[in-house]
Write a protein that holds these residues in place. Structure first.
Motif, PDB file in Angstrom:
ATOM      1  N   GLN A   1      -6.330   8.136 -10.059  1.00 35.18           N
ATOM      2  CA  GLN A   1      -5.380   7.299 -10.788  1.00 35.18           C
ATOM      3  C   GLN A   1      -4.221   6.823  -9.913  1.00 35.18           C
ATOM      4  O   GLN A   1      -3.837   5.654  -9.965  1.00 35.18           O
ATOM      5  N   LEU A   2      -3.655   7.697  -9.096  1.00 40.07           N
ATOM      6  CA  LEU A   2      -2.547   7.299  -8.234  1.00 40.07           C
ATOM      7  C   LEU A   2      -2.992   6.235  -7.235  1.00 40.07           C
ATOM      8  O   LEU A   2      -2.308   5.220  -7.060  1.00 40.07           O
ATOM      9  N   THR A   3      -4.114   6.445  -6.595  1.00 30.14           N
ATOM     10  CA  THR A   3      -4.625   5.472  -5.636  1.00 30.14           C
ATOM     11  C   THR A   3      -4.871   4.134  -6.326  1.00 30.14           C
ATOM     12  O   THR A   3      -4.543   3.074  -5.787  1.00 30.14           O
ATOM     13  N   LYS A   4      -5.397   4.167  -7.533  1.00 32.76           N
ATOM     14  CA  LYS A   4      -5.637   2.942  -8.291  1.00 32.76           C
ATOM     15  C   LYS A   4      -4.320   2.215  -8.566  1.00 32.76           C
ATOM     16  O   LYS A   4      -4.219   0.992  -8.393  1.00 32.76           O
ATOM     17  N   GLU A   5      -3.278   2.950  -8.946  1.00 29.40           N
ATOM     18  CA  GLU A   5      -1.981   2.338  -9.242  1.00 29.40           C
ATOM     19  C   GLU A   5      -1.346   1.730  -7.991  1.00 29.40           C
ATOM     20  O   GLU A   5      -0.771   0.644  -8.049  1.00 29.40           O
ATOM     21  N   VAL A   6      -1.474   2.420  -6.863  1.00 24.40           N
ATOM     22  CA  VAL A   6      -0.963   1.871  -5.601  1.00 24.40           C
ATOM     23  C   VAL A   6      -1.720   0.585  -5.264  1.00 24.40           C
ATOM     24  O   VAL A   6      -1.113  -0.412  -4.852  1.00 24.40           O
ATOM     25  N   ARG A   7      -3.007   0.580  -5.457  1.00 19.71           N
ATOM     26  CA  ARG A   7      -3.811  -0.618  -5.176  1.00 19.71           C
ATOM     27  C   ARG A   7      -3.491  -1.745  -6.164  1.00 19.71           C
ATOM     28  O   ARG A   7      -3.568  -2.917  -5.808  1.00 19.71           O
ATOM     29  N   TYR A   8      -3.138  -1.402  -7.411  1.00 20.95           N
ATOM     30  CA  TYR A   8      -2.656  -2.431  -8.343  1.00 20.95           C
ATOM     31  C   TYR A   8      -1.451  -3.140  -7.731  1.00 20.95           C
ATOM     32  O   TYR A   8      -1.368  -4.368  -7.727  1.00 20.95           O
ATOM     33  N   LEU A   9      -0.508  -2.348  -7.236  1.00 24.16           N
ATOM     34  CA  LEU A   9       0.704  -2.900  -6.645  1.00 24.16           C
ATOM     35  C   LEU A   9       0.357  -3.754  -5.421  1.00 24.16           C
ATOM     36  O   LEU A   9       0.854  -4.881  -5.280  1.00 24.16           O
TER      37      LEU A   9
END
Length: 121
Positions: free
Chosen positions: A93-101
């Motif tokens: 989830q964290l990696t996904k959120e960073v990639r969203y940004l």
């Protein structure tokens, strides 16, 4: 491409303050403004410019940054490939959120219209 635990750990420990200047450079080099960058980040995370400055000053890691963020309910509409990873396939989830940004910053730098970047259903 599947992320590894080492990759996820490295992203979690990275500080927002170390990456933010690169976001600024990227968007300004392409003719966009820091204000637009703040707008995109606020849409995704709920952080105001003052909140971001505080996080920068305390050298918050991405883990701390996203732990405090209120992720936009439409963030799941951010899809595609960024840094060689298909966002919708990232399990951490964290990696996904960073990639969203990363994806939003990339779209801003590429000249995409703000209403397209700030997805609404």
């Amino acid at each position: 491409m599947k992320t590894t635990q080492a990759h996820n750990d490295r992203i979690a420990k990275m500080t927002f303050s170390s990456v933010f200047p690169h976001y600024v450079t990227k968007v300004e080099k392409k003719g966009r403004t820091v204000e637009e960058l703040y707008e995109v980040i606020e849409w995704l995370t709920g952080f105001t410019e003052a909140d971001l400055q505080e996080l920068i000053n305390e050298k918050a890691t991405f883990a701390q940054f996203f732990d405090r963020a209120t992720i936009n309910p439409n963030a799941h509409l951010i899809t595609g490939v960024i840094c060689g990873y298909r966002i919708e396939e990232i399990e951490n989830q964290l990696t996904k959120e960073v990639r969203y940004l990363d994806k939003l910053v990339d779209e801003l730098a590429r000249g995409r219209k703000m209403e397209k970047i700030l997805r609404s259903e």
